[in-house]
Write an enzyme that holds these catalytic residues in place. Structure first.
Site, PDB file in Angstrom:
ATOM      1  N   GLY A  45       0.749  -1.253   0.000  1.00 50.60           N
ATOM      2  CA  GLY A  45       0.000   0.000   0.000  1.00 50.60           C
ATOM      3  C   GLY A  45       0.780   1.305   0.000  1.00 50.60           C
ATOM      4  O   GLY A  45       0.262   2.340  -0.406  1.00 50.60           O
ATOM      5  N   GLU A  99       4.498   3.815   5.949  1.00 49.07           N
ATOM      6  CA  GLU A  99       3.258   3.016   5.942  1.00 49.07           C
ATOM      7  C   GLU A  99       2.158   3.799   5.235  1.00 49.07           C
ATOM      8  O   GLU A  99       2.076   5.018   5.381  1.00 49.07           O
ATOM      9  CB  GLU A  99       2.811   2.784   7.390  1.00 49.07           C
ATOM     10  CG  GLU A  99       3.345   1.523   8.025  1.00 49.07           C
ATOM     11  CD  GLU A  99       2.445   0.317   7.789  1.00 49.07           C
ATOM     12  OE1 GLU A  99       1.686   0.298   6.800  1.00 49.07           O
ATOM     13  OE2 GLU A  99       2.511  -0.605   8.600  1.00 49.07           O
ATOM     14  N   ASP A 100       1.301   3.100   4.531  1.00 47.16           N
ATOM     15  CA  ASP A 100       0.134   3.748   3.944  1.00 47.16           C
ATOM     16  C   ASP A 100      -0.839   4.171   5.044  1.00 47.16           C
ATOM     17  O   ASP A 100      -1.191   5.329   5.174  1.00 47.16           O
ATOM     18  CB  ASP A 100      -0.554   2.811   2.925  1.00 47.16           C
ATOM     19  CG  ASP A 100      -0.767   1.397   3.475  1.00 47.16           C
ATOM     20  OD1 ASP A 100      -0.385   1.117   4.628  1.00 47.16           O
ATOM     21  OD2 ASP A 100      -1.327   0.567   2.730  1.00 47.16           O
ATOM     22  N   ASP A 103      -3.913   1.227  11.310  1.00 40.29           N
ATOM     23  CA  ASP A 103      -5.264   0.910  11.757  1.00 40.29           C
ATOM     24  C   ASP A 103      -5.134   0.504  13.240  1.00 40.29           C
ATOM     25  O   ASP A 103      -5.050   1.363  14.102  1.00 40.29           O
ATOM     26  CB  ASP A 103      -5.714  -0.201  10.792  1.00 40.29           C
ATOM     27  CG  ASP A 103      -7.104  -0.707  10.978  1.00 40.29           C
ATOM     28  OD1 ASP A 103      -7.929  -0.448  10.103  1.00 40.29           O
ATOM     29  OD2 ASP A 103      -7.361  -1.398  11.956  1.00 40.29           O
ATOM     30  N   LYS A 131      -6.114   5.690  11.947  1.00 37.53           N
ATOM     31  CA  LYS A 131      -7.485   5.613  12.466  1.00 37.53           C
ATOM     32  C   LYS A 131      -7.424   5.610  13.992  1.00 37.53           C
ATOM     33  O   LYS A 131      -7.248   4.545  14.601  1.00 37.53           O
ATOM     34  CB  LYS A 131      -8.155   4.327  11.964  1.00 37.53           C
ATOM     35  CG  LYS A 131      -8.383   4.275  10.461  1.00 37.53           C
ATOM     36  CD  LYS A 131      -9.000   2.935  10.058  1.00 37.53           C
ATOM     37  CE  LYS A 131      -9.288   2.866   8.581  1.00 37.53           C
ATOM     38  NZ  LYS A 131      -9.638   1.495   8.143  1.00 37.53           N
ATOM     39  N   PHE A 152     -13.497   1.850   6.267  1.00 38.31           N
ATOM     40  CA  PHE A 152     -12.581   1.311   5.271  1.00 38.31           C
ATOM     41  C   PHE A 152     -12.378   2.327   4.144  1.00 38.31           C
ATOM     42  O   PHE A 152     -13.344   2.909   3.648  1.00 38.31           O
ATOM     43  CB  PHE A 152     -13.128  -0.006   4.716  1.00 38.31           C
ATOM     44  CG  PHE A 152     -12.129  -0.744   3.901  1.00 38.31           C
ATOM     45  CD1 PHE A 152     -11.120  -1.476   4.514  1.00 38.31           C
ATOM     46  CD2 PHE A 152     -12.170  -0.695   2.517  1.00 38.31           C
ATOM     47  CE1 PHE A 152     -10.176  -2.157   3.757  1.00 38.31           C
ATOM     48  CE2 PHE A 152     -11.223  -1.369   1.748  1.00 38.31           C
ATOM     49  CZ  PHE A 152     -10.237  -2.097   2.371  1.00 38.31           C
ATOM     50  N   VAL A 153     -11.109   2.542   3.767  1.00 40.81           N
ATOM     51  CA  VAL A 153     -10.798   3.490   2.689  1.00 40.81           C
ATOM     52  C   VAL A 153     -10.023   2.797   1.570  1.00 40.81           C
ATOM     53  O   VAL A 153      -9.349   1.788   1.806  1.00 40.81           O
ATOM     54  CB  VAL A 153     -10.006   4.723   3.198  1.00 40.81           C
ATOM     55  CG1 VAL A 153     -10.896   5.671   3.975  1.00 40.81           C
ATOM     56  CG2 VAL A 153      -8.794   4.320   4.029  1.00 40.81           C
ATOM     57  N   ASP A 159      -6.023  -0.707  -1.223  1.00 45.55           N
ATOM     58  CA  ASP A 159      -6.883  -1.540  -2.062  1.00 45.55           C
ATOM     59  C   ASP A 159      -8.099  -2.067  -1.318  1.00 45.55           C
ATOM     60  O   ASP A 159      -8.113  -2.158  -0.092  1.00 45.55           O
ATOM     61  CB  ASP A 159      -6.109  -2.758  -2.565  1.00 45.55           C
ATOM     62  CG  ASP A 159      -5.849  -3.782  -1.459  1.00 45.55           C
ATOM     63  OD1 ASP A 159      -5.331  -3.381  -0.395  1.00 45.55           O
ATOM     64  OD2 ASP A 159      -6.208  -4.961  -1.636  1.00 45.55           O
ATOM     65  N   ARG A 165      -5.957   0.619  -6.011  1.00 51.61           N
ATOM     66  CA  ARG A 165      -4.708   1.245  -5.552  1.00 51.61           C
ATOM     67  C   ARG A 165      -4.298   2.431  -6.413  1.00 51.61           C
ATOM     68  O   ARG A 165      -3.614   3.329  -5.957  1.00 51.61           O
ATOM     69  CB  ARG A 165      -3.559   0.228  -5.583  1.00 51.61           C
ATOM     70  CG  ARG A 165      -3.706  -0.916  -4.607  1.00 51.61           C
ATOM     71  CD  ARG A 165      -2.390  -1.691  -4.524  1.00 51.61           C
ATOM     72  NE  ARG A 165      -2.550  -2.976  -3.870  1.00 51.61           N
ATOM     73  CZ  ARG A 165      -2.527  -3.165  -2.552  1.00 51.61           C
ATOM     74  NH1 ARG A 165      -2.375  -2.147  -1.742  1.00 51.61           N
ATOM     75  NH2 ARG A 165      -2.657  -4.367  -2.036  1.00 51.61           N
TER      76      ARG A 165
HETATM   77  P1  IMP Z   1      -2.814  -2.584  11.207  1.00 51.47           P
HETATM   78  O1  IMP Z   1      -1.734  -3.618  11.353  1.00 51.47           O
HETATM   79  O2  IMP Z   1      -4.105  -3.013  11.875  1.00 51.47           O
HETATM   80  O3  IMP Z   1      -2.376  -1.207  11.665  1.00 51.47           O
HETATM   81  O4  IMP Z   1      -3.199  -2.523   9.670  1.00 51.47           O
HETATM   82  C1  IMP Z   1      -2.349  -1.930   8.756  1.00 51.47           C
HETATM   83  C2  IMP Z   1      -2.522  -2.479   7.370  1.00 51.47           C
HETATM   84  O5  IMP Z   1      -3.869  -2.897   7.115  1.00 51.47           O
HETATM   85  C3  IMP Z   1      -2.253  -1.385   6.345  1.00 51.47           C
HETATM   86  O6  IMP Z   1      -0.877  -1.362   5.977  1.00 51.47           O
HETATM   87  C4  IMP Z   1      -3.167  -1.757   5.191  1.00 51.47           C
HETATM   88  O7  IMP Z   1      -2.533  -2.677   4.347  1.00 51.47           O
HETATM   89  C5  IMP Z   1      -4.330  -2.442   5.861  1.00 51.47           C
HETATM   90  N1  IMP Z   1      -5.471  -1.518   6.080  1.00 51.47           N
HETATM   91  C6  IMP Z   1      -5.897  -1.011   7.254  1.00 51.47           C
HETATM   92  N2  IMP Z   1      -6.976  -0.224   7.108  1.00 51.47           N
HETATM   93  C7  IMP Z   1      -7.239  -0.209   5.778  1.00 51.47           C
HETATM   94  C8  IMP Z   1      -8.241   0.464   4.974  1.00 51.47           C
HETATM   95  O8  IMP Z   1      -9.126   1.218   5.449  1.00 51.47           O
HETATM   96  N3  IMP Z   1      -8.154   0.238   3.636  1.00 51.47           N
HETATM   97  C9  IMP Z   1      -7.225  -0.572   3.054  1.00 51.47           C
HETATM   98  N4  IMP Z   1      -6.286  -1.214   3.775  1.00 51.47           N
HETATM   99  C10 IMP Z   1      -6.292  -1.045   5.118  1.00 51.47           C
END
Ligand code: IMP
Length: 175
Positions: A45, A99-100, A103, A131, A152-153, A159, A165
């Protein structure tokens, strides 16, 4: 905007995203100009954020890529899978993880742990989106483009089930 079975609405425009990249690039330039940092971009991402951000960083840097996955379709699986691992010398380096989106922060925590094990001099995270409602804050995110609601975005590198993407703006899932 329809992607596969879901409808998405425009949330942040390309123009806003670009302006924010410029600001973050300025901050990162000031903080890292004398540190020879290694930028570590988390695939898939982050490719679009990385390419916009580094154009606003006023020094030349080394860039590496790793590939992690924690999401299945539009839900976090809670476990991080390393698809392409960390390569190259980490010991003694100042690492800036790109990082994109953050979450829960599970991916950041996993990665920062791995990098500290490899004796990085420092590990900081730059994420275009965060978030706060679901972020567990197990590891701080130093540079945040935008704090966004827990929806969700898609777009700007992110994606839905592999698609979206390439969209220049950020879209939010319609409820
Ligand atoms: P985390 O480990 O829960 O912080 O999730 C991080 C990863 O989940 C990101 O690098 C994304 O690949 C994916 N992700 C989290 N939220 C979204 C979203 O809203 N849209 C798309 N991918 C997401």
């Amino acid at each position: 905007m329809k992607i596969k079975d879901k409808e998405f609405a425009l949330y942040l425009t390309e123009d806003k995203l670009n302006k924010r990249c410029k600001e973050l690039g300025g901050q990162i330039t000031a903080d890292y100009k004398d540190k020879d940092p290694l930028f570590l971009s988390v695939l898939n991402g982050s490719f679009m954020f990385l390419s916009d951000l580094i154009r606003h960083v006023e020094f030349t840097m080394e860039i590496n890529f790793i590939k992690l996955a924690s999401y299945l379709k539009d839900k976090s699986s809670g476990a991080v899978q390393e698809i392409i691992g960390i390569t190259g010398e980490i010991e003694g380096r100042h690492i800036l993880v790109i990082e994109d989106i953050v979450d829960t922060g599970t991916t950041c925590k996993y990665l920062s742990g791995k990098l500290m094990e490899k004796k990085a001099a420092s590990v900081s995270i730059a994420a275009m989106f965060l978030k706060p409602d679901v972020f567990l804050n197990q590891y701080p995110v130093k540079y945040v483009g935008f704090e966004i609601p827990n929806q969700f975005v898609v777009g700007y590198g992110l994606d839905y089930d592999g698609y979206g993407r390439n969209l220049r703006d950020l879209y939010q899932l319609k409820q």
